[in-house]
Design a protein around this motif. Structure first.
Motif, PDB file in Angstrom:
ATOM      1  N   PHE A 146       0.822  -1.079  -0.082  1.00  0.00           N
ATOM      2  CA  PHE A 146       0.243  -0.030  -0.068  1.00  0.00           C
ATOM      3  C   PHE A 146       0.792   1.333  -0.076  1.00  0.00           C
ATOM      4  O   PHE A 146       0.773   2.071  -0.717  1.00  0.00           O
ATOM      5  CB  PHE A 146      -0.764   0.009   1.303  1.00  0.00           C
ATOM      6  N   LEU A 147       2.002   1.370   0.794  1.00  0.00           N
ATOM      7  CA  LEU A 147       2.830   2.459   1.099  1.00  0.00           C
ATOM      8  C   LEU A 147       3.599   2.707  -0.156  1.00  0.00           C
ATOM      9  O   LEU A 147       4.003   3.832  -0.375  1.00  0.00           O
ATOM     10  CB  LEU A 147       3.596   2.154   2.373  1.00  0.00           C
ATOM     11  N   ALA A 148       3.673   1.475  -0.956  1.00  0.00           N
ATOM     12  CA  ALA A 148       4.616   1.947  -2.573  1.00  0.00           C
ATOM     13  C   ALA A 148       3.633   2.480  -3.465  1.00  0.00           C
ATOM     14  O   ALA A 148       4.160   2.885  -4.612  1.00  0.00           O
ATOM     15  CB  ALA A 148       4.996   0.664  -2.677  1.00  0.00           C
ATOM     16  N   ARG A 149       2.303   2.757  -3.279  1.00  0.00           N
ATOM     17  CA  ARG A 149       1.674   3.205  -4.450  1.00  0.00           C
ATOM     18  C   ARG A 149       1.827   4.593  -4.469  1.00  0.00           C
ATOM     19  O   ARG A 149       2.312   5.267  -3.397  1.00  0.00           O
ATOM     20  CB  ARG A 149       0.155   2.959  -3.905  1.00  0.00           C
ATOM     21  N   PRO A 150       1.618   5.003  -5.766  1.00  0.00           N
ATOM     22  CA  PRO A 150       1.888   6.451  -5.870  1.00  0.00           C
ATOM     23  C   PRO A 150       1.155   7.343  -5.127  1.00  0.00           C
ATOM     24  O   PRO A 150       1.697   8.470  -4.752  1.00  0.00           O
ATOM     25  CB  PRO A 150       1.593   6.682  -7.619  1.00  0.00           C
ATOM     26  N   GLU A 151       0.000   7.154  -4.893  1.00  0.00           N
ATOM     27  CA  GLU A 151      -0.643   8.056  -4.033  1.00  0.00           C
ATOM     28  C   GLU A 151      -0.314   8.162  -2.474  1.00  0.00           C
ATOM     29  O   GLU A 151      -0.547   9.194  -1.880  1.00  0.00           O
ATOM     30  CB  GLU A 151      -2.340   7.459  -3.705  1.00  0.00           C
ATOM     31  N   LEU A 152       0.780   7.430  -2.238  1.00  0.00           N
ATOM     32  CA  LEU A 152       1.269   7.339  -0.820  1.00  0.00           C
ATOM     33  C   LEU A 152       2.907   7.836  -0.904  1.00  0.00           C
ATOM     34  O   LEU A 152       3.412   8.023   0.142  1.00  0.00           O
ATOM     35  CB  LEU A 152       1.010   6.228   0.104  1.00  0.00           C
ATOM     36  N   LEU A 153       3.278   7.592  -2.058  1.00  0.00           N
ATOM     37  CA  LEU A 153       4.753   8.055  -2.185  1.00  0.00           C
ATOM     38  C   LEU A 153       4.859   9.371  -1.700  1.00  0.00           C
ATOM     39  O   LEU A 153       4.032  10.500  -2.713  1.00  0.00           O
ATOM     40  CB  LEU A 153       5.392   7.716  -3.480  1.00  0.00           C
ATOM     41  N   PRO A 154       5.748   9.966  -0.978  1.00  0.00           N
ATOM     42  CA  PRO A 154       5.858  11.408  -1.243  1.00  0.00           C
ATOM     43  C   PRO A 154       6.335  12.095  -2.420  1.00  0.00           C
ATOM     44  O   PRO A 154       7.294  11.623  -2.897  1.00  0.00           O
ATOM     45  CB  PRO A 154       6.819  11.515   0.191  1.00  0.00           C
ATOM     46  N   PRO A 155       5.883  13.330  -2.708  1.00  0.00           N
ATOM     47  CA  PRO A 155       6.144  13.731  -4.035  1.00  0.00           C
ATOM     48  C   PRO A 155       7.366  14.360  -3.866  1.00  0.00           C
ATOM     49  O   PRO A 155       8.237  14.390  -2.503  1.00  0.00           O
ATOM     50  CB  PRO A 155       4.871  14.673  -4.380  1.00  0.00           C
ATOM     51  N   GLU A 156       8.127  15.086  -4.861  1.00  0.00           N
ATOM     52  CA  GLU A 156       9.521  15.633  -4.846  1.00  0.00           C
ATOM     53  C   GLU A 156       9.456  16.816  -3.804  1.00  0.00           C
ATOM     54  O   GLU A 156      10.388  17.008  -3.376  1.00  0.00           O
ATOM     55  CB  GLU A 156       9.768  16.079  -6.415  1.00  0.00           C
ATOM     56  N   GLU A 157       8.100  17.383  -4.046  1.00  0.00           N
ATOM     57  CA  GLU A 157       8.207  18.695  -3.169  1.00  0.00           C
ATOM     58  C   GLU A 157       7.868  18.490  -1.557  1.00  0.00           C
ATOM     59  O   GLU A 157       7.767  19.478  -0.810  1.00  0.00           O
ATOM     60  CB  GLU A 157       7.072  19.640  -3.624  1.00  0.00           C
ATOM     61  N   ALA A 158       7.749  17.132  -1.261  1.00  0.00           N
ATOM     62  CA  ALA A 158       7.496  16.699   0.465  1.00  0.00           C
ATOM     63  C   ALA A 158       8.438  17.278   0.934  1.00  0.00           C
ATOM     64  O   ALA A 158       9.396  17.452   0.738  1.00  0.00           O
ATOM     65  CB  ALA A 158       7.240  15.268   0.189  1.00  0.00           C
ATOM     66  N   CYS A 159       8.062  17.559   2.319  1.00  0.00           N
ATOM     67  CA  CYS A 159       8.842  17.944   3.414  1.00  0.00           C
ATOM     68  C   CYS A 159       9.620  16.998   4.026  1.00  0.00           C
ATOM     69  O   CYS A 159       9.436  15.615   3.672  1.00  0.00           O
ATOM     70  CB  CYS A 159       8.195  18.853   4.282  1.00  0.00           C
ATOM     71  N   GLU A 160      10.759  17.331   4.710  1.00  0.00           N
ATOM     72  CA  GLU A 160      11.386  16.109   5.155  1.00  0.00           C
ATOM     73  C   GLU A 160      10.535  15.256   6.132  1.00  0.00           C
ATOM     74  O   GLU A 160      10.989  14.067   6.429  1.00  0.00           O
ATOM     75  CB  GLU A 160      12.772  16.667   5.722  1.00  0.00           C
TER      76      GLU A 160
END
Length: 356
Positions: free
Chosen positions: A47-61
Motif C-alpha cells: 500500500f505504501l508503495a503506491r503512487p498515492e502514498l509516495l511522498p512527491p518531490e516537493e514533500a517536506c522532510e
C-alpha cells in the motif's frame, strides 16, 4: 556405494495452476484455516508503495521520514503530533485517512471480516481506491481453486467498473479503465465501435472476448483486465456471474446459496430483491412498487438472478422459502458499477455474521 537419490516429490496440481490477479497482493497475506486472508506488514508496504502514498518531490522532510518509518514498521502507531509536523496540511490529512483505514482493517482478524466491518459501520472518508483494493483481495481469496476462466473474469466485476456494449446478440462487459486507456493510446481493434457507443472516445479499441474456460490464457493476462465477457442469455458468462456471486457469498459472508440466471421476474409473490448497483436498485424498487417503467430504462437491465439459501433458518421469516431476485444494470452512459456490499446490506438475513 552411494544410494540413488530419492525422486523429488511431484508438485500438487494446485501448485501448477496459474496464478491470477497477482497485483492484488494476495501473496503478501497469510491465510487462516478457512483460507481467509490475514494482512501482513508486507501487504501494508505494498500500500505504501503506491503512487498515492509516495511522498512527491516537493514533500517536506518530516513526510519523507514518516514514510520511511512506516516502510520499516508499517503497523507502527502515528500520533497527531507527528502528523502536525508535516508542512502540507493536505498531506497530513491524506496520511490520517490512510492510517485510519489501516487501523480499521487491523481491528479485525481477517480481511474478509474487515470488509464486512467497514461496510456495516460506514465507509465515509475511506478512499474508493482502498475499498477497491480490499474488495479485490477478498474476491481473490474467494476465487481460490476456481478453474473456469469465465467465472474468474465475471468476478472482476465485483471490484472493477465495466462498460457494457450490446451488438448482434452479444452483451459484452469490458473493463472501463482498460477501455479508456486503449482508446487514449489509439490501440485500434474490432470492438472499438461497440465500446465507443458505450461512452469511450470515438475510436476503436482492441479487446478480446473471452472464448474458452481454460484459466491459463486468462491468468497470463489477468492483471491487464483486457478480456471482454459476454453475459448474454445462454452464454457462459451469464452463468459465470452467478457462480462468482455464489463463491463470494460463501467465502466472504459465510452464506451458502445457489443462484441461477433468469430472463424475467414472473412471480406474483415477489417478496425480496437486491439491486447489485444503484441503477438496478432503483429499477427493481420501481417495478416492485408497481410503478410504470419505460422501455428505455428496462433495457438497462443486463442480468437477473434467482438466489436461494441453503440454510433457510438464517433467513428472515417473511422471506423464508421465497427466492431473492438479483438485478444488474447499466446506467444511461452504459457504465456498470456492481456493488457486492449491496448483498451484505440487502439480503434478508436474520444476522449477517462476519467471516472470521
Amino acid at each position: 556405494m552411494n544410494a540413488p537419490p530419492s525422486p523429488s516429490p511431484s508438485p500438487s496440481p494446485r501448485a501448477l495452476w496459474p496464478d491470477f490477479w497477482v497485483a492484488s497482493g494476495h501473496h503478501l497475506c497469510d491465510r487462516d484455516a478457512q483460507g481467509r486472508l490475514m494482512p501482513t506488514p508486507d501487504l501494508w508496504r505494498a500500500f505504501l508503495a503506491r503512487p498515492e502514498l509516495l511522498p512527491p518531490e516537493e514533500a517536506c522532510e518530516a513526510e519523507r521520514v514518516l514514510h520511511a518509518a512506516l516502510l520499516r514498521d508499517p503497523l507502527r502507531p502515528v500520533d497527531a503530533a507527528t502528523l502536525a509536523r508535516l508542512a502540507d496540511p493536505d498531506a497530513a490529512e491524506n496520511w490520517q485517512v490512510f492510517l485510519g483505514f489501516r487501523d480499521r482493517v487491523m481491528a479485525h482478524p481477517t480481511l474478509e471480516a474487515a470488509w464486512i466491518g467497514l461496510y456495516r459501520a460506514g465507509v465515509q472518508g475511506v478512499p474508493p481506491l482502498f475499498l477497491q483494493m480490499l474488495t479485490q483481495l477478498v474476491t481473490r481469496a474467494a476465487m481460490e481453486g476456481v478453474e473456469d476462466a469465465y467465472v474468474l473474469r465475471a468476478a472482476e466485476c465485483l471490484f472493477r467498473p465495466q462498460r457494457a456494449a450490446i451488438h448482434q446478440g452479444a452483451l459484452l462487459l469490458a473493463d472501463e479503465e482498460t477501455v479508456d486507456a486503449r482508446a487514449q493510446d489509439g490501440d485500434f481493434g474490432t470492438l472499438g465501435q461497440l465500446l465507443a457507443e458505450a461512452g469511450s472516445p470515438p475510436r476503436e479499441v482492441e479487446l478480446d472476448v473471452l472464448g474458452a474456460p481454460d484459466p491459463a490464457p486468462y491468468a497470463a493476462r489477468a492483471d491487464a483486465h483486457d478480456y471482454a465477457l459476454d453475459i448474454a442469455e445462454t452464454r457462459p458468462g451469464q452463468h459465470a456471474l452467478a457462480r462468482a456471486l455464489e463463491r463470494f457469498l460463501a467465502h466472504v459472508m459465510g452464506e451458502e446459496v445457489s443462484i441461477r440466471p433468469a430472463m424475467v421476474i414472473e412471480d406474483q409473490n415477489w417478496s425480496w430483491h437486491v439491486g447489485l448497483d444503484t441503477e438496478a436498485t432503483a429499477l427493481a424498487n420501481d417495478l416492485w412498487h408497481g410503478k410504470e417503467v419505460s422501455q428505455t430504462r428496462l433495457a438497462r437491465i443486463l442480468w437477473l438472478g434467482v438466489l436461494e439459501f441453503t440454510e433457510p433458518s438464517r433467513v428472515l421469516p417473511r422471506a423464508a422459502g421465497q427466492p431473492v431476485y438479483l438485478a444488474l444494470a447499466m446506467d444511461a452512459a452504459q457504465r456498470v458499477r456492481l456493488k457486492p456490499q449491496n448483498l451484505l446490506t440487502g439480503l434478508p438475513l436474520l444476522q449477517a455474521e462476519a467471516a472470521s
